[in-house]
Scaffold this active site. Structure first.
Site, PDB file in Angstrom:
ATOM      1  N   ILE A  86     -76.198  12.681   2.994  1.00 40.68           N
ATOM      2  CA  ILE A  86     -76.100  11.821   4.178  1.00 40.68           C
ATOM      3  C   ILE A  86     -74.668  11.840   4.688  1.00 40.68           C
ATOM      4  O   ILE A  86     -74.404  11.947   5.862  1.00 40.68           O
ATOM      5  CB  ILE A  86     -76.492  10.371   3.855  1.00 40.68           C
ATOM      6  N   GLY A  87     -73.767  11.715   3.791  1.00 39.59           N
ATOM      7  CA  GLY A  87     -72.378  11.662   4.223  1.00 39.59           C
ATOM      8  C   GLY A  87     -71.468  11.589   3.033  1.00 39.59           C
ATOM      9  O   GLY A  87     -71.904  11.410   1.901  1.00 39.59           O
ATOM     10  N   SER A  88     -70.201  11.772   3.308  1.00 40.26           N
ATOM     11  CA  SER A  88     -69.258  11.534   2.225  1.00 40.26           C
ATOM     12  C   SER A  88     -68.176  10.622   2.743  1.00 40.26           C
ATOM     13  O   SER A  88     -67.707  10.769   3.870  1.00 40.26           O
ATOM     14  CB  SER A  88     -68.678  12.836   1.687  1.00 40.26           C
ATOM     15  N   ASP A 136     -62.784  -3.590   4.356  1.00 41.29           N
ATOM     16  CA  ASP A 136     -62.934  -2.327   5.089  1.00 41.29           C
ATOM     17  C   ASP A 136     -64.087  -2.451   6.088  1.00 41.29           C
ATOM     18  O   ASP A 136     -64.949  -1.582   6.176  1.00 41.29           O
ATOM     19  CB  ASP A 136     -63.179  -1.173   4.098  1.00 41.29           C
ATOM     20  N   LYS A 191     -75.482   7.057  -4.071  1.00 40.23           N
ATOM     21  CA  LYS A 191     -74.032   7.215  -3.918  1.00 40.23           C
ATOM     22  C   LYS A 191     -73.460   7.704  -5.236  1.00 40.23           C
ATOM     23  O   LYS A 191     -73.701   7.116  -6.287  1.00 40.23           O
ATOM     24  CB  LYS A 191     -73.419   5.865  -3.523  1.00 40.23           C
ATOM     25  N   SER A 209     -66.594   9.143  -2.169  1.00 40.64           N
ATOM     26  CA  SER A 209     -67.919   9.374  -2.716  1.00 40.64           C
ATOM     27  C   SER A 209     -68.702  10.347  -1.853  1.00 40.64           C
ATOM     28  O   SER A 209     -68.281  10.703  -0.763  1.00 40.64           O
ATOM     29  CB  SER A 209     -68.675   8.046  -2.726  1.00 40.64           C
ATOM     30  N   GLY A 219     -64.542   8.288   1.679  1.00 41.47           N
ATOM     31  CA  GLY A 219     -63.243   8.604   1.115  1.00 41.47           C
ATOM     32  C   GLY A 219     -63.358   8.948  -0.358  1.00 41.47           C
ATOM     33  O   GLY A 219     -62.594   9.755  -0.882  1.00 41.47           O
TER      34      GLY A 219
HETATM   35  N1  ATP Z   1     -77.419   2.949   1.654  1.00 45.10           N
HETATM   36  C1  ATP Z   1     -77.122   3.909   2.513  1.00 45.10           C
HETATM   37  N2  ATP Z   1     -78.054   4.409   3.326  1.00 45.10           N
HETATM   38  C2  ATP Z   1     -77.771   5.383   4.208  1.00 45.10           C
HETATM   39  N3  ATP Z   1     -76.552   5.903   4.358  1.00 45.10           N
HETATM   40  C3  ATP Z   1     -75.570   5.443   3.577  1.00 45.10           C
HETATM   41  C4  ATP Z   1     -75.795   4.427   2.614  1.00 45.10           C
HETATM   42  N4  ATP Z   1     -74.638   4.152   1.987  1.00 45.10           N
HETATM   43  C5  ATP Z   1     -73.734   4.967   2.537  1.00 45.10           C
HETATM   44  N5  ATP Z   1     -74.273   5.747   3.499  1.00 45.10           N
HETATM   45  C6  ATP Z   1     -73.611   6.760   4.313  1.00 45.10           C
HETATM   46  O1  ATP Z   1     -72.635   7.420   3.544  1.00 45.10           O
HETATM   47  C7  ATP Z   1     -71.348   7.249   4.117  1.00 45.10           C
HETATM   48  C8  ATP Z   1     -70.342   7.027   3.013  1.00 45.10           C
HETATM   49  O2  ATP Z   1     -70.721   5.898   2.267  1.00 45.10           O
HETATM   50  P1  ATP Z   1     -69.712   4.768   1.823  1.00 45.10           P
HETATM   51  O3  ATP Z   1     -69.067   4.199   3.042  1.00 45.10           O
HETATM   52  O4  ATP Z   1     -70.413   3.811   0.942  1.00 45.10           O
HETATM   53  O5  ATP Z   1     -68.706   5.653   0.966  1.00 45.10           O
HETATM   54  P2  ATP Z   1     -67.142   5.481   0.780  1.00 45.10           P
HETATM   55  O6  ATP Z   1     -66.698   6.572  -0.111  1.00 45.10           O
HETATM   56  O7  ATP Z   1     -66.843   4.138   0.321  1.00 45.10           O
HETATM   57  O8  ATP Z   1     -66.678   5.726   2.260  1.00 45.10           O
HETATM   58  P3  ATP Z   1     -65.467   5.131   3.062  1.00 45.10           P
HETATM   59  O9  ATP Z   1     -64.582   4.464   2.092  1.00 45.10           O
HETATM   60  O10 ATP Z   1     -64.844   6.323   3.738  1.00 45.10           O
HETATM   61  O11 ATP Z   1     -66.068   4.179   4.057  1.00 45.10           O
HETATM   62  C9  ATP Z   1     -71.474   6.051   5.049  1.00 45.10           C
HETATM   63  O12 ATP Z   1     -70.645   6.153   6.159  1.00 45.10           O
HETATM   64  C10 ATP Z   1     -72.931   6.074   5.468  1.00 45.10           C
HETATM   65  O13 ATP Z   1     -73.070   6.858   6.627  1.00 45.10           O
END
Ligand code: ATP
Length: 736
Positions: A365-367, A510, A387, A371, A369
């Site tokens: 779905i995405g990454s 955040d 995640k 994860s 910072g």
């Molecule tokens: N439960 C979910 N359902 C769908 N997409 C998700 C979910 N959790 C996260 N994502 C997607 O994955 C991306 C990264 O997740 P998340 O923000 O939790 O990670 P992070 O490493 O903490 O990112 P950052 O610190 O850059 O915001 C999110 O922007 C979102 O698009």
């Protein structure tokens, strides 16, 4: 050619409605514009390449996209007849998908998670968040899995995994058991000249979708049906599969980009960067990836520093590769895959295992910072987001912080407006124990082993950032603003979500549109990776590290732990989140964040931390909206409104003037003043109201005259009781 004749083996001949369902499903899921064409146009522009990279991935297929050079494309040229086959797919699939949680919003994934090209809110610079092609759940066609039993080159291991995963016996018509849409990542190595008797090699990296009726579909290699088709699907060095364009007429050709491999290669390069950084960064540093500010004390968070690396490092692809390269690649892939499989009972390229439960990957779905987040399906056919946070090499304090997200999500279980944690696993058990105990004794060193955190989360369809950009695209002229009711609706949900965590004494730190996900029509808050709990003896918190997203960071977040002019330590508490909310609202209203014109880190830093800087607010038809933004974006954090107040702001809750008989009475002016300042607090307002009534018309509350001193005393004590209650109430709300 009759499309039906292209069907290899009907997955479920016993179902009389099968074909009708299939056709209807495809109509619904077919991309606009492709319905009348035999030629599948490039449906997905996966990756924007900001600059010519020698490693740019392209697929040399008959693309009709003029920008083809710059993009990873999926172009499927399907000869006559294949379109008919395309129409085979399943309506039941559609309804089945709905039951699995796939709604119409799934289409959004085309621009969001699957090929997520994020935009920095300010610069609108494309920021590729992930590159993995996937989502066979859009049923544009596929391969019937019923072919599989006849394809004796399908590895037994994989079949076994499917069987185990779905706990269903494989049959001739359904090798994967129950009707649930699943997709598996496998590498199709060489499957030259695929036809109905073609052998399909399935190894890690290619996608095979087990369709709703038990059929397996290969995706995205074949978005068209490959039955009766001669297709040369060879994995090339640098993640490409070629298309046999010389296929005989009536044979479908197809293509695939194995972006997953690209991602892995880029991951390796990230790791190399990480090791370089480790050597150079042993002290505290601040990094900025355009909009994300991270302060780490020891180890560099590589993914924060080079978040776009995964794309720019994607290798360039020429479809015509030398066969020796292909063979090498195939050997490498198959030996790696088989050695991994020997060790485990499941292929980690295809599945995640969390607490013994397997989740099949549907795509990234995405990454973020820190994860990567994948769309997964459980063995009971439920869709989740998984995640995965890599802990290896991180210092313990940072790893501890990541682990705390689990703790917060556990605390927030059952709260409607917070994304729900379904399951989790931390491979470093000692670390988890520390977090759960609330201690951090392992202070030195880094997580050495292959440490990971896995979190299985409720799945969100789209985030607010993408909703906003879609909304803005819908607007006609530059001077148009988003419909006020839309704003009100989502703003209220945003406030309620943040209120939930503030009531739990958690500061998110955040808040940004990307961290609000739409789940079944409601916004839910995600990403507690840097959240902090407020200690019981203070309303604020001190941070070990500052992390946040620059455009939404409050002035105090930049100066956290520093001392102010009076020598007090600057702390970040709930007001810091309110500032971020102000920035989100500003963006919802004006289409940009308040400091978007300041492009560089230092320019932003300077202007946000400058108390005399005045944010510009273009006039709006509803002045309350400007007022609301100002209440959130007051530079002095003590001036910012709290969420209960914001929920009562006239923009959301139109002001109800006090009763005329009360407001006109001068004796009540004092109480009236108090009442006006605490409209957000229903209990305080109630007390004010009772006091006013007593003052205006004491006899209204008693059936007796007030001649006796007893009655006067009683009324006075009633008043003083109300005054005391009101005073205590005001002290309480002030503390909050
Ligand atoms: N439960 C979910 N359902 C769908 N997409 C998700 C979910 N959790 C996260 N994502 C997607 O994955 C991306 C990264 O997740 P998340 O923000 O939790 O990670 P992070 O490493 O903490 O990112 P950052 O610190 O850059 O915001 C999110 O922007 C979102 O698009």
């Amino acid at each position: 050619m009759d499309g039906k004749s292209n069907l290899p083996i009907k997955p479920d001949p016993s179902s009389p409605d099968f074909l009708r369902h299939v056709q209807a499903a495809l109509k619904r899921h077919r991309p606009l514009g492709s319905t009348q064409s035999n030629s599948f146009r490039p449906r997905r522009t996966l990756v924007h390449q900001p600059h010519d990279s020698p490693e740019t991935s392209t697929v040399d297929t008959p693309s009709q996209d003029p920008n083809a050079q710059n993009k990873v494309q999926f172009s499927n040229t399907v000869p006559q007849g294949a379109n008919d086959v395309k129409a085979i797919d399943l309506e039941s699939l559609s309804s089945h998908m709905s039951s699995l949680g796939f709604t119409e919003m799934e289409w959004v994934e085309g621009n969001q998670p699957e090929a997520l090209i994020g935009f920095n809110d300010d610069s609108k610079q494309p920021k590729v968040l992930q590159t993995e092609p996937d989502f066979s759940l859009r049923s544009d066609g596929g391969i019937s899995c019923s072919m599989l039993p006849r394809r004796n080159t399908v590895t037994r291991d994989n079949l076994q995994q499917f069987r185990n995963f779905l706990s269903q016996p494989a049959t001739q018509s359904s090798v994967v058991g129950p009707s649930c849409a699943t997709t598996t990542s496998v590498n199709s190595t060489s499957a030259p000249m695929m036809n109905s008797t073609t052998h399909l090699h399935i190894e890690s990296g290619t996608r095979v979708a087990a369709g709703p009726f038990g059929e397996i579909r290969v995706k995205p290699i074949t978005e068209s049906v490959m039955e009766s088709a001669n297709i040369d699907t060879s994995v090339k060095k640098g993640n490409i599969i070629s298309v046999d364009k010389d296929a005989a007429p009536g044979q479908a050709s197809d293509s695939c980009v194995d972006a997953e491999l690209a991602f892995k290669e880029s991951e390796q390069s990230k790791e190399q960067q990480a090791s370089m950084l480790k050597e150079t960064s042993n002290s505290k540093y601040v990094s900025w990836d355009g909009d994300k500010l991270t302060e780490r004390k020891e180890v560099a968070d590589v993914s924060n520093i080079q978040p776009q690396a995964s794309v720019s490092k994607a290798p360039s692809v020429n479809v015509k590769f030398e066969s020796s390269n292909i063979e090498k690649r195939e050997k490498a892939v198959s030996s790696r895959s088989s050695s991994v499989n020997k060790k485990r009972s499941y292929d980690p390229d295809l599945f995640f295992k969390v607490n013994g439960k397997l989740y099949q990957r549907l795509g990234k779905i995405g990454s973020g910072g820190s994860s990567e987040v994948h769309k997964v399906i459980s063995s009971d056919c439920k869709i989740y987001a998984l995640k995965k946070i890599k802990l290896k090499g991180r210092d313990y304090a940072t790893a501890y912080g990541f682990c705390q997200e689990i703790e917060y999500l556990n605390r927030l279980k059952g709260k409607d407006n917070i994304i729900q944690l379904i399951d989790y696993e931390v491979t470093d058990k000692a670390l988890l124990e520390e977090v759960m105990k609330g201690t951090l004794s392992i202070k030195d060193g880094r997580v050495k082993d292959d440490g990971y955190i896995f979190m299985v989360l409720e799945y969100g369809e789209i985030d607010l950032a993408h909703m906003l950009s879609q909304k803005w695209k819908e607007l006609d002229g530059p001077n148009q603003t988003i419909d006020e009711n839309w704003l009100r609706f989502y703003w209220q949900q945003i406030l309620q979500a943040v209120n939930t965590i503030h009531e739990e004494r958690i500061v998110h730190s955040d808040l940004k549109p990307a961290n609000f996900l739409l789940v079944k029509g409601s916004l839910k808050l995600i990403d507690f990776g840097i959240a902090k709990a407020i200690m019981s003896d203070t309303t604020n918190i001190q941070r070990d590290s500052q992390v946040g997203t620059l455009s939404y960071m409050s002035p105090e977040a930049f100066m956290c732990n520093e001392t102010d002019a009076n020598g007090n330590i600057i702390k970040c508490g709930r007001p810091s989140d309110i500032w971020s909310l102000g920035c989100i609202l500003y963006q919802m209203v004006y289409g940009r964040t308040p400091f978007s014109e300041y492009k560089t880190f230092w320019a932003k830093f300077k202007v946000i931390t400058d108390p005399s800087h005045e944010i510009t607010y273009e006039p709006l038809s509803n002045p309350w909206l400007v007022d609301l933004m100002k209440r959130c974006l007051a530079w002095d954090r003590n001036q910012r409104w709290r969420i209960p107040q914001l929920l009562q702001h006239p923009f959301l809750a139109p002001h109800v003037p006090p009763h005329p008989s009360l407001s006109q009475d001068h004796s009540c002016k004092f109480i009236q003043l108090i009442a006006e300042t605490c409209t957000y607090d229903s209990e305080a307002s109630q007390l004010c109201h009772q006091l006013q009534r007593l003052l205006v018309d004491p006899l209204e509350l008693t059936t007796h005259s007030l001649n006796s001193q007893d009655q006067q005393r009683s009324l006075l004590s009633q008043m003083s009781e109300l005054c005391i209650q009101l005073r205590e109430r005001l002290v309480d709300t002030d503390i909050k």
